[in-house]
Design a protein around this motif. Structure first.
Motif, mmCIF file in Angstrom:
data_model
loop_
_atom_site.group_PDB
_atom_site.id
_atom_site.type_symbol
_atom_site.label_atom_id
_atom_site.label_comp_id
_atom_site.label_asym_id
_atom_site.label_seq_id
_atom_site.Cartn_x
_atom_site.Cartn_y
_atom_site.Cartn_z
ATOM 1 N N UNK A 90 86.241 0.128 98.981
ATOM 2 C CA UNK A 90 87.280 0.516 98.019
ATOM 3 C C UNK A 90 86.861 0.019 96.633
ATOM 4 N N UNK A 91 86.389 0.944 95.845
ATOM 5 C CA UNK A 91 85.874 0.591 94.520
ATOM 6 C C UNK A 91 87.010 0.354 93.532
ATOM 7 N N UNK A 92 86.896 -0.672 92.702
ATOM 8 C CA UNK A 92 87.946 -0.937 91.707
ATOM 9 C C UNK A 92 87.844 0.038 90.544
ATOM 10 N N UNK A 93 88.945 0.177 89.816
ATOM 11 C CA UNK A 93 88.952 1.062 88.652
ATOM 12 C C UNK A 93 87.964 0.586 87.596
ATOM 13 N N UNK A 94 87.634 -0.693 87.637
ATOM 14 C CA UNK A 94 86.729 -1.265 86.635
ATOM 15 C C UNK A 94 85.261 -0.994 86.936
ATOM 16 N N UNK A 95 84.950 -0.389 88.094
ATOM 17 C CA UNK A 95 83.554 -0.135 88.451
ATOM 18 C C UNK A 95 82.918 0.808 87.431
ATOM 19 N N UNK A 96 81.777 0.411 86.906
ATOM 20 C CA UNK A 96 81.096 1.233 85.904
ATOM 21 C C UNK A 96 80.329 2.368 86.578
ATOM 22 N N UNK A 97 80.107 3.467 85.873
ATOM 23 C CA UNK A 97 79.302 4.557 86.445
ATOM 24 C C UNK A 97 77.925 4.077 86.898
ATOM 25 N N UNK A 98 77.301 3.179 86.123
ATOM 26 C CA UNK A 98 75.976 2.686 86.482
ATOM 27 C C UNK A 98 76.004 1.941 87.810
ATOM 28 N N UNK A 99 77.030 1.096 88.000
ATOM 29 C CA UNK A 99 77.137 0.339 89.246
ATOM 30 C C UNK A 99 77.408 1.260 90.421
ATOM 31 N N UNK A 100 78.222 2.278 90.193
ATOM 32 C CA UNK A 100 78.546 3.227 91.258
ATOM 33 C C UNK A 100 77.323 4.040 91.656
ATOM 34 N N UNK A 101 76.546 4.477 90.668
ATOM 35 C CA UNK A 101 75.323 5.229 90.947
ATOM 36 C C UNK A 101 74.315 4.348 91.691
ATOM 37 N N UNK A 102 74.208 3.097 91.296
ATOM 38 C CA UNK A 102 73.280 2.182 91.963
ATOM 39 C C UNK A 102 73.666 1.981 93.426
ATOM 40 N N UNK A 103 74.967 1.851 93.683
ATOM 41 C CA UNK A 103 75.436 1.722 95.060
ATOM 42 C C UNK A 103 75.120 2.992 95.847
ATOM 43 N N UNK A 104 75.391 4.144 95.258
ATOM 44 C CA UNK A 104 75.093 5.405 95.931
ATOM 45 C C UNK A 104 73.618 5.568 96.224
ATOM 46 N N UNK A 105 72.784 5.129 95.297
ATOM 47 C CA UNK A 105 71.334 5.200 95.503
ATOM 48 C C UNK A 105 70.913 4.322 96.673
ATOM 49 N N UNK A 106 71.516 3.154 96.766
ATOM 50 C CA UNK A 106 71.186 2.234 97.867
ATOM 51 C C UNK A 106 71.603 2.821 99.214
ATOM 52 N N UNK A 107 72.784 3.437 99.261
ATOM 53 C CA UNK A 107 73.247 4.084 100.485
ATOM 54 C C UNK A 107 72.308 5.228 100.852
ATOM 55 N N UNK A 108 71.905 6.006 99.846
ATOM 56 C CA UNK A 108 71.002 7.125 100.080
ATOM 57 C C UNK A 108 69.668 6.687 100.636
ATOM 58 N N UNK A 109 69.170 5.546 100.179
ATOM 59 C CA UNK A 109 67.891 5.027 100.676
ATOM 60 C C UNK A 109 67.940 4.726 102.169
ATOM 61 N N UNK A 110 69.140 4.439 102.677
ATOM 62 C CA UNK A 110 69.299 4.129 104.102
ATOM 63 C C UNK A 110 69.523 5.391 104.943
ATOM 64 N N UNK A 111 69.664 6.540 104.275
ATOM 65 C CA UNK A 111 69.921 7.812 104.977
ATOM 66 C C UNK A 111 71.188 7.735 105.822
ATOM 67 N N UNK A 112 72.197 7.047 105.304
ATOM 68 C CA UNK A 112 73.483 6.958 105.982
ATOM 69 C C UNK A 112 74.372 8.106 105.526
#
Length: 201
Positions: A90-112
């Protein structure tokens, strides 16, 4: 054994709706429950919840929840999927686009697989919980809360769903087989607080 040479339709099809309701009322509506691997097979040998034996030839890329395999005077057989445990972020409203993209990239690297609803991200648990938490923990924005939840499997079932974001608007039931929350206060340093339960607004 009943041979099924293709899917009749889906319970959402208007042409089948009345027939499905009639079988449900008569107690002749049967279900086959598939796991994530079975839904992609082209040939299946299945037994319904009523014990009916089926040999299924799938005439589409993969089966979907609600697909009707049989609909005749004797019975209707509908496909369902096993529920899956998900790691919920559950991402907070304060999450920056950069942090969100970085998290998504990490998830993508795991092929989840991943499903997204507003600021909530669902990842099916296909690895040890500790591995998921260790892999993603350093990339969770400050203020992120996480927990585990049992969700309908079709939340993650979309064509090309792996490592892609999907917005699913349907409601879902919550099953709470694990009882702990995580509050991540730092992007690179995080701790887990284990409670006796958790609640959802």
């Amino acid at each position: 054994m009943i041979r099924v040479d293709g899917v009749v339709g889906n319970v959402d099809d208007p042409s089948l709706a009345d027939k499905i309701v009639a079988h449900e009322t008569a107690g002749t509506l049967e279900t086959v429950t598939l796991d994530s691997a079975d839904r992609r097979k082209s040939r299946l040998r299945l037994a319904t919840d009523a014990g009916t034996d089926l040999g299924v030839l799938v005439d589409k890329p993969e089966l979907a929840a609600g697909d009707v395999l049989v609909c005749d005077d004797d019975r209707a057989v509908v496909v369902a999927f096993e529920s899956r445990e998900a790691f919920v972020i559950e991402l907070p409203a304060s999450a920056t686009p950069a942090a969100t993209v970085e998290l998504g990239h990490r998830i993508g690297n795991q092929h989840w697989d991943i499903a997204v609803e507003d600021r909530t991200v669902y990842i099916p648990v296909e690895a040890d919980r500790a591995i998921i938490e260790d892999v993603l923990g350093p990339y969770l924005p400050a203020g992120t809360e996480t927990h585990y939840e049992t969700v309908d499997a079709d939340r993650f079932i979309e064509e090309g769903s792996s490592t892609a974001d999907h917005d699913h608007g349907a409601d879902h039931d919550h099953g709470h087989g694990s009882d702990h929350d995580h509050n991540h206060g730092h992007e690179s340093d995080h701790s887990h607080s284990h409670e006796g339960g958790h609640s959802h607004d």
